[in-house]
Design an enzyme around this catalytic site. Sequence first.
Site, mmCIF file in Angstrom:
data_model
loop_
_atom_site.group_PDB
_atom_site.id
_atom_site.type_symbol
_atom_site.label_atom_id
_atom_site.label_comp_id
_atom_site.label_asym_id
_atom_site.label_seq_id
_atom_site.Cartn_x
_atom_site.Cartn_y
_atom_site.Cartn_z
ATOM 1 N N ASP A 156 0.748 -1.195 0.033
ATOM 2 C CA ASP A 156 -0.262 0.122 -0.032
ATOM 3 C C ASP A 156 0.887 1.036 -0.062
ATOM 4 O O ASP A 156 1.553 1.723 0.828
ATOM 5 C CB ASP A 156 -0.887 0.009 1.306
ATOM 6 C CG ASP A 156 -1.731 1.146 1.298
ATOM 7 O OD1 ASP A 156 -2.906 1.215 0.811
ATOM 8 O OD2 ASP A 156 -1.586 2.249 1.864
ATOM 9 N N TYR A 204 3.049 9.933 -0.699
ATOM 10 C CA TYR A 204 4.204 9.399 0.205
ATOM 11 C C TYR A 204 5.499 9.392 -0.458
ATOM 12 O O TYR A 204 6.606 9.277 0.170
ATOM 13 C CB TYR A 204 3.961 7.999 0.402
ATOM 14 C CG TYR A 204 2.760 7.505 1.063
ATOM 15 C CD1 TYR A 204 1.703 8.280 1.646
ATOM 16 C CD2 TYR A 204 2.290 5.933 1.102
ATOM 17 C CE1 TYR A 204 0.762 7.704 2.523
ATOM 18 C CE2 TYR A 204 1.114 5.830 1.839
ATOM 19 C CZ TYR A 204 0.360 6.453 2.528
ATOM 20 O OH TYR A 204 -0.869 6.184 3.031
ATOM 21 N N LYS A 258 -2.724 5.829 -4.242
ATOM 22 C CA LYS A 258 -3.917 6.638 -3.726
ATOM 23 C C LYS A 258 -3.754 8.121 -4.614
ATOM 24 O O LYS A 258 -2.663 8.441 -4.935
ATOM 25 C CB LYS A 258 -3.965 7.109 -2.283
ATOM 26 C CG LYS A 258 -3.920 5.723 -1.700
ATOM 27 C CD LYS A 258 -4.195 6.027 -0.170
ATOM 28 C CE LYS A 258 -3.612 4.670 0.644
ATOM 29 N NZ LYS A 258 -2.283 4.538 0.958
ATOM 30 N N HIS A 307 -7.831 9.398 -1.880
ATOM 31 C CA HIS A 307 -6.965 9.347 -0.505
ATOM 32 C C HIS A 307 -7.718 9.953 0.425
ATOM 33 O O HIS A 307 -7.799 9.241 1.579
ATOM 34 C CB HIS A 307 -5.850 10.209 -0.909
ATOM 35 C CG HIS A 307 -4.666 9.632 0.081
ATOM 36 N ND1 HIS A 307 -3.142 9.621 -0.138
ATOM 37 C CD2 HIS A 307 -5.005 9.344 1.514
ATOM 38 C CE1 HIS A 307 -2.649 9.122 0.919
ATOM 39 N NE2 HIS A 307 -3.535 8.915 1.895
HETATM 40 N N1 LIG Z 1 -5.199 6.177 3.861
HETATM 41 C C1 LIG Z 1 -4.570 7.130 4.515
HETATM 42 O O1 LIG Z 1 -5.053 8.303 5.050
HETATM 43 C C2 LIG Z 1 -3.603 6.473 5.405
HETATM 44 C C3 LIG Z 1 -2.959 7.265 6.584
HETATM 45 C C4 LIG Z 1 -2.095 6.698 7.420
HETATM 46 C C5 LIG Z 1 -1.413 5.495 7.130
HETATM 47 N N2 LIG Z 1 -2.096 4.879 5.919
HETATM 48 C C6 LIG Z 1 -1.577 3.527 5.620
HETATM 49 O O2 LIG Z 1 -1.591 2.517 6.692
HETATM 50 C C7 LIG Z 1 -0.143 2.062 6.869
HETATM 51 C C8 LIG Z 1 0.125 1.680 8.343
HETATM 52 O O3 LIG Z 1 -0.054 2.758 9.142
HETATM 53 P P1 LIG Z 1 1.066 3.644 9.724
HETATM 54 O O4 LIG Z 1 2.377 3.580 8.952
HETATM 55 O O5 LIG Z 1 0.546 5.182 10.245
HETATM 56 O O6 LIG Z 1 1.388 2.943 11.310
HETATM 57 P P2 LIG Z 1 1.237 1.511 11.871
HETATM 58 O O7 LIG Z 1 1.281 0.448 10.916
HETATM 59 O O8 LIG Z 1 0.088 1.415 12.725
HETATM 60 O O9 LIG Z 1 2.561 1.399 12.767
HETATM 61 C C9 LIG Z 1 3.766 1.476 12.278
HETATM 62 C C10 LIG Z 1 4.912 1.474 13.297
HETATM 63 O O10 LIG Z 1 4.803 0.413 14.255
HETATM 64 C C11 LIG Z 1 6.173 0.054 14.249
HETATM 65 N N3 LIG Z 1 5.932 -1.548 14.174
HETATM 66 C C12 LIG Z 1 5.538 -2.208 13.083
HETATM 67 N N4 LIG Z 1 5.536 -3.553 13.425
HETATM 68 C C13 LIG Z 1 5.833 -3.597 14.727
HETATM 69 C C14 LIG Z 1 6.077 -4.628 15.535
HETATM 70 N N5 LIG Z 1 5.857 -5.897 15.209
HETATM 71 N N6 LIG Z 1 6.421 -4.584 16.697
HETATM 72 C C15 LIG Z 1 6.702 -3.326 17.233
HETATM 73 N N7 LIG Z 1 6.593 -2.076 16.410
HETATM 74 C C16 LIG Z 1 6.162 -2.492 15.090
HETATM 75 C C17 LIG Z 1 6.834 0.401 13.102
HETATM 76 O O11 LIG Z 1 8.246 0.558 13.252
HETATM 77 P P3 LIG Z 1 9.259 0.045 12.227
HETATM 78 O O12 LIG Z 1 8.910 0.586 10.800
HETATM 79 O O13 LIG Z 1 10.550 0.869 12.793
HETATM 80 O O14 LIG Z 1 9.533 -1.186 12.301
HETATM 81 C C18 LIG Z 1 6.293 1.821 13.049
HETATM 82 O O15 LIG Z 1 6.888 2.877 13.771
HETATM 83 C C19 LIG Z 1 0.783 3.302 6.208
HETATM 84 O O16 LIG Z 1 2.004 2.781 5.990
HETATM 85 C C20 LIG Z 1 -0.114 3.551 4.915
HETATM 86 O O17 LIG Z 1 0.263 2.654 3.969
HETATM 87 C C21 LIG Z 1 -3.107 5.291 5.353
#
Ligand SMILES: NC(=O)c1ccc[n+]([C@@H]2O[C@H](COP(=O)([O-])OP(=O)(O)OC[C@H]3O[C@@H](n4cnc5c(N)ncnc54)[C@H](OP(=O)(O)O)[C@@H]3O)[C@@H](O)[C@H]2O)c1
Length: 279
Positions: free
Chosen positions: A44, A49, A78, A111
Amino acid sequence: MRNVEFHNGNTMPQIGLGVFRVEDGEECKNAVKHAIVSGYRSIDTAMIYKNEKSVGEGIKEGMKEAGIDRSDLFITSKLWFDDFGRGNVEKAYDTSLENLDLDYLDLYLVHWPGTDEELMIQTWQEMEHLYNNERVENIGVSNFTIQHLERLLQRTDVKPVINQVEYHPYLVQNDLKLFLESRKIIMESWSPLMNAKVLNDETINEIASETGKSPAQVVIRWNIENGLVTIPKSVTPERIEENIDVFDFSLSDAQVNRINLLNRNERNGSDPATFNGKK
Ligand SMILES: NC(=O)c1ccc[n+]([C@@H]2O[C@H](COP(=O)([O-])OP(=O)(O)OC[C@H]3O[C@@H](n4cnc5c(N)ncnc54)[C@H](OP(=O)(O)O)[C@@H]3O)[C@@H](O)[C@H]2O)c1
């Protein structure tokens, strides 16, 4: 890997790798490649990004090392606000394809809904055009509330297959979940780990001890049990592997409910009712 089925009969892997705030270049390329080699089949990204190019490189290298074809993967990008409106969407889609070096996307999402209903409807009509011309496999939305979806469904023809929204144990959005279920639109969770904030939660840690899995695995499995698609982000190889290693256990109904009850309606990101792309 388990798949969900869309209302149009197409399917999508239930877990994918998210790459928001993953630095363009080696970091992003390596995360995507490692994910594919570890068994991920869904990535994704988004134009905003600014890492589509390295996502594309990671896809190529990952496919080669894993010995799989493009058709084995499910790639999402997106459309950002700057490209909303008539005459803009197809150009933005082509730019994303060019960045990713791909011929098509499996899923293209609006988005955010924005605050201008007419512009949102026009934008969706342009998305419909892409879909009807078979340039993209599936079209969907992101950050749409029930109100946005009601307007969209009333005024346009092609129903989105998915709505990607903020969803984690502190924001379960049950009304939206029921609405989407009733319309056969899949719910997809962004920030499933609330950016690692829910990993310190006491209940999550209790359930992690009960199941012998990590807090992240418990939260991701809770997404699966609730029927969502989920896209945890990590650039750490061990965590990338850990986050899809959730198919050898399940949560009981009672454990799922304990997590559902952690809801605090707490957002980590912007409010879809008011966000228009500006901070
Ligand atoms: N549509 C939208 O508006 C929107 C908005 C926000 C996000 N998104 C999508 O959703 C995805 C995920 O959301 P997010 O990036 O905000 O956050 P998330 O997946 O909720 O959390 C990511 C964080 O958690 C850590 N992490 C991941 N796996 C872990 C584990 N097994 N143990 C401990 N820590 C862990 C990562 O660290 P490390 O990377 O340092 O390992 C990073 O700091 C995004 O990358 C994006 O693709 C979409």
